[in-house]
Every structure is written in structure tokens, then in C-alpha cells.
Design a protein around this motif. Sequence first.
Motif, PDB file in Angstrom:
ATOM      1  N   PRO A 104       7.143  40.602  30.052  1.00 34.81           N
ATOM      2  CA  PRO A 104       7.500  40.490  28.817  1.00 34.81           C
ATOM      3  C   PRO A 104       7.759  39.261  28.178  1.00 34.81           C
ATOM      4  CG  PRO A 104       8.694  41.988  30.339  1.00 34.81           C
ATOM      5  CD  PRO A 104       7.777  41.318  31.246  1.00 34.81           C
ATOM      6  N   LEU A 105       7.504  39.054  27.073  1.00 38.65           N
ATOM      7  CA  LEU A 105       7.680  37.884  26.222  1.00 38.65           C
ATOM      8  C   LEU A 105       9.310  37.937  25.684  1.00 38.65           C
ATOM      9  CD1 LEU A 105       6.715  35.325  25.206  1.00 38.65           C
ATOM     10  CD2 LEU A 105       6.041  36.733  23.317  1.00 38.65           C
ATOM     11  N   LEU A 106      10.232  36.903  26.305  1.00 37.01           N
ATOM     12  CA  LEU A 106      11.678  37.029  25.943  1.00 37.01           C
ATOM     13  C   LEU A 106      11.652  35.813  25.252  1.00 37.01           C
ATOM     14  CD1 LEU A 106      13.139  38.182  29.376  1.00 37.01           C
ATOM     15  CD2 LEU A 106      12.335  39.788  27.519  1.00 37.01           C
ATOM     16  N   ARG A 107      11.968  35.888  23.910  1.00 34.24           N
ATOM     17  CA  ARG A 107      12.327  34.663  23.098  1.00 34.24           C
ATOM     18  C   ARG A 107      13.767  34.533  23.274  1.00 34.24           C
ATOM     19  NH1 ARG A 107       7.786  32.441  22.466  1.00 34.24           N
ATOM     20  NH2 ARG A 107       6.133  33.623  21.213  1.00 34.24           N
ATOM     21  N   PRO A 108      14.422  33.258  22.729  1.00 31.46           N
ATOM     22  CA  PRO A 108      15.569  32.777  23.003  1.00 31.46           C
ATOM     23  C   PRO A 108      16.683  33.594  22.121  1.00 31.46           C
ATOM     24  CG  PRO A 108      14.450  30.824  22.439  1.00 31.46           C
ATOM     25  CD  PRO A 108      13.365  32.094  22.172  1.00 31.46           C
ATOM     26  N   PRO A 109      17.799  33.757  22.468  1.00 34.80           N
ATOM     27  CA  PRO A 109      18.862  34.545  21.923  1.00 34.80           C
ATOM     28  C   PRO A 109      18.896  34.056  20.302  1.00 34.80           C
ATOM     29  CG  PRO A 109      20.044  33.129  23.321  1.00 34.80           C
ATOM     30  CD  PRO A 109      18.627  32.838  23.673  1.00 34.80           C
ATOM     31  N   TRP A 110      19.088  34.991  19.600  1.00 31.49           N
ATOM     32  CA  TRP A 110      19.016  35.041  18.080  1.00 31.49           C
ATOM     33  C   TRP A 110      17.735  34.596  17.240  1.00 31.49           C
ATOM     34  CZ3 TRP A 110      23.328  32.577  20.850  1.00 31.49           C
ATOM     35  CH2 TRP A 110      24.478  33.401  20.658  1.00 31.49           C
ATOM     36  N   ALA A 111      16.786  34.518  18.101  1.00 30.16           N
ATOM     37  CA  ALA A 111      15.471  34.353  17.763  1.00 30.16           C
ATOM     38  C   ALA A 111      14.919  35.405  16.634  1.00 30.16           C
ATOM     39  CB  ALA A 111      14.241  34.279  18.656  1.00 30.16           C
ATOM     40  N   LEU A 112      14.217  34.990  15.618  1.00 28.06           N
ATOM     41  CA  LEU A 112      14.012  36.168  14.480  1.00 28.06           C
ATOM     42  C   LEU A 112      12.794  37.016  15.278  1.00 28.06           C
ATOM     43  CD1 LEU A 112      13.016  33.843  11.616  1.00 28.06           C
ATOM     44  CD2 LEU A 112      15.198  35.170  11.893  1.00 28.06           C
ATOM     45  N   ASP A 113      12.653  38.074  14.365  1.00 26.75           N
ATOM     46  CA  ASP A 113      11.474  39.053  15.069  1.00 26.75           C
ATOM     47  C   ASP A 113      10.309  38.209  15.390  1.00 26.75           C
ATOM     48  OD1 ASP A 113      13.360  41.283  15.142  1.00 26.75           O
ATOM     49  OD2 ASP A 113      12.621  41.897  13.041  1.00 26.75           O
ATOM     50  N   GLU A 114       9.312  38.738  16.427  1.00 28.18           N
ATOM     51  CA  GLU A 114       8.353  37.993  16.953  1.00 28.18           C
ATOM     52  C   GLU A 114       7.510  37.098  15.892  1.00 28.18           C
ATOM     53  OE1 GLU A 114       6.018  36.122  19.678  1.00 28.18           O
ATOM     54  OE2 GLU A 114       7.901  36.662  19.822  1.00 28.18           O
ATOM     55  N   CYS A 165       8.602  22.656  18.520  1.00 23.77           N
ATOM     56  CA  CYS A 165       9.160  21.135  18.879  1.00 23.77           C
ATOM     57  C   CYS A 165      10.021  21.254  20.005  1.00 23.77           C
ATOM     58  CB  CYS A 165      10.293  20.719  17.667  1.00 23.77           C
ATOM     59  SG  CYS A 165      11.743  21.624  17.549  1.00 23.77           S
ATOM     60  N   ASN A 166      10.415  22.479  20.377  1.00 28.40           N
ATOM     61  CA  ASN A 166      11.332  22.847  21.606  1.00 28.40           C
ATOM     62  C   ASN A 166      12.581  22.071  21.513  1.00 28.40           C
ATOM     63  OD1 ASN A 166       9.806  24.680  23.052  1.00 28.40           O
ATOM     64  ND2 ASN A 166       8.115  23.201  23.292  1.00 28.40           N
ATOM     65  N   ALA A 167      13.128  21.698  20.445  1.00 23.14           N
ATOM     66  CA  ALA A 167      14.632  21.223  20.462  1.00 23.14           C
ATOM     67  C   ALA A 167      15.599  22.211  20.942  1.00 23.14           C
ATOM     68  CB  ALA A 167      14.935  20.822  18.896  1.00 23.14           C
ATOM     69  N   CYS A 168      15.043  23.489  20.788  1.00 23.88           N
ATOM     70  CA  CYS A 168      16.135  24.753  21.356  1.00 23.88           C
ATOM     71  C   CYS A 168      15.944  24.498  23.056  1.00 23.88           C
ATOM     72  CB  CYS A 168      15.725  25.933  20.886  1.00 23.88           C
ATOM     73  SG  CYS A 168      13.960  26.457  21.167  1.00 23.88           S
ATOM     74  N   VAL A 169      14.824  24.291  23.534  1.00 26.23           N
ATOM     75  CA  VAL A 169      14.782  24.085  25.005  1.00 26.23           C
ATOM     76  C   VAL A 169      15.675  22.906  25.391  1.00 26.23           C
ATOM     77  CG1 VAL A 169      13.017  23.620  26.789  1.00 26.23           C
ATOM     78  CG2 VAL A 169      12.527  25.251  24.847  1.00 26.23           C
ATOM     79  N   ALA A 170      15.543  21.698  24.850  1.00 29.72           N
ATOM     80  CA  ALA A 170      16.111  20.525  25.052  1.00 29.72           C
ATOM     81  C   ALA A 170      17.790  20.688  24.924  1.00 29.72           C
ATOM     82  CB  ALA A 170      15.757  19.508  24.342  1.00 29.72           C
ATOM     83  N   ALA A 171      18.219  21.626  24.064  1.00 28.56           N
ATOM     84  CA  ALA A 171      19.689  21.896  23.906  1.00 28.56           C
ATOM     85  C   ALA A 171      20.298  22.881  24.825  1.00 28.56           C
ATOM     86  CB  ALA A 171      19.998  22.222  22.356  1.00 28.56           C
ATOM     87  N   CYS A 199      25.812  30.569  24.246  1.00 31.51           N
ATOM     88  CA  CYS A 199      26.830  29.300  23.681  1.00 31.51           C
ATOM     89  C   CYS A 199      25.962  28.999  22.234  1.00 31.51           C
ATOM     90  CB  CYS A 199      26.558  27.960  24.600  1.00 31.51           C
ATOM     91  SG  CYS A 199      24.722  27.423  24.515  1.00 31.51           S
ATOM     92  N   GLY A 200      24.741  29.356  21.840  1.00 27.40           N
ATOM     93  CA  GLY A 200      24.454  29.236  20.527  1.00 27.40           C
ATOM     94  C   GLY A 200      23.930  27.732  20.242  1.00 27.40           C
ATOM     95  N   ASP A 201      23.742  26.861  21.428  1.00 30.46           N
ATOM     96  CA  ASP A 201      23.394  25.533  21.036  1.00 30.46           C
ATOM     97  C   ASP A 201      21.797  25.677  20.731  1.00 30.46           C
ATOM     98  OD1 ASP A 201      25.920  24.767  22.015  1.00 30.46           O
ATOM     99  OD2 ASP A 201      24.972  23.753  23.937  1.00 30.46           O
ATOM    100  N   CYS A 202      21.000  26.502  21.318  1.00 35.62           N
ATOM    101  CA  CYS A 202      19.544  26.537  20.976  1.00 35.62           C
ATOM    102  C   CYS A 202      19.428  27.044  19.570  1.00 35.62           C
ATOM    103  CB  CYS A 202      18.888  27.628  21.987  1.00 35.62           C
ATOM    104  SG  CYS A 202      19.481  29.484  21.787  1.00 35.62           S
ATOM    105  N   ALA A 203      20.180  27.869  19.174  1.00 36.77           N
ATOM    106  CA  ALA A 203      19.900  28.118  17.433  1.00 36.77           C
ATOM    107  C   ALA A 203      20.244  27.309  16.840  1.00 36.77           C
ATOM    108  CB  ALA A 203      20.635  29.415  17.400  1.00 36.77           C
ATOM    109  N   SER A 204      21.419  26.438  17.017  1.00 36.17           N
ATOM    110  CA  SER A 204      21.848  25.210  16.251  1.00 36.17           C
ATOM    111  C   SER A 204      21.064  24.167  16.384  1.00 36.17           C
ATOM    112  CB  SER A 204      23.374  24.878  16.705  1.00 36.17           C
ATOM    113  OG  SER A 204      24.318  26.089  16.895  1.00 36.17           O
TER     114      SER A 204
END
Length: 169
Positions: A21-31, A41-47, A73-78
Motif C-alpha cells: 500500500p502507498l502511504l503518503r505523509p499525514p495531512w497529504a492531499l488525496d493522491e 523536493c522532500n522537505a517534508c522527509v527532511a523535516a 507533530c506536523g513538521d512535514c506539512a509545515s
Amino acid sequence: MNHRPDRSRRALLQGRLRARPLLRPPWALDESLFVDACTGCNACVAACPEAVLLAGEGGLPEFDPARGECTFCGDCASACRESAFGPLSDPPWTLRAQVGDACLAARGIVCSSCRDACGESAIRFPPTRTVPMPQVDADRCTGCGACVQGCPATAISLAPLVAEMPVEA
């Protein structure tokens, strides 16, 4: 327009019968919206302080519960500068834990690793005369993934909660 790889074909070529299953980060928009908005850019990955996000297929971020639990924590979305995430005031996702056939309890082996890992007390073992099977309380489960990493048999996965259809009388 982003090109999406054929996940079923890729899984077969990697020796798996099915794509995981493809699991996107929390708060990601619909696929489809996420794929259009995310630049990879993967800023969310780094955060991510828990390091549970990774650059997945096509370079887009994915959540891997085998790496640990999401603390929301929300750091990815921020960290996203591209509007690929919804507001933090919304629920992070509809993922819930599911216990599969590989569960040790299904083989008569007593194990409660998933229950012990669950900080929300969403997994319980009802009393029985035989080895009890874990049951997930979908209302309590946050889909954080703590139970996935804690399962020695890799029997737990996360999947979107399916809304029940109303029964007509």
C-alpha cells in the motif's frame, strides 16, 4: 504533469505478488492532488523528526511504519512550500491498523507486542479459552504505525478506513 509508475508491475519485477500500500505523509492531499502538487523536493522527509518518511517511488514522499511511529507533530506539512498538504486542523489521515493472517495468535502463539506498542490502547485481546486474537478499535486507532514496527511477525499493516454504507430498512 507527473508520471506515475505502474506499481503492480514494479512489485512483480521486485519479486512481490502485490504492490504494498502507498502511504503518503499525514495531512497529504488525496493522491491525485498530492501527485500534482508535490515537486519531490522532500522537505517534508527532511523535516520529520521521527525519520518515518522517505523518498519513495517517483521521488515522492511516503510514510513507512516499519521505521517507527508517526507522532503527528506536523513538521512535514509545515515544511511543504507547494500546498501538497491539507490544514493541520484536519485529521491527519484515515489510516487504521489491520491484523493479517501471519499473526502469531492465529498460529496458537501468545503474543501481545501490538497491544504493548499501541499508545492509544486501540488494540485489545478479548478473553477466550484459546489464544486470543488481537482486535483493533478503529475509533481509537490513529494509524500512527507503532504496532506495525512492534509486530514480530509483520502481520500488521495500515490501510485507509473504509466508511460503512448505511443499511436501508
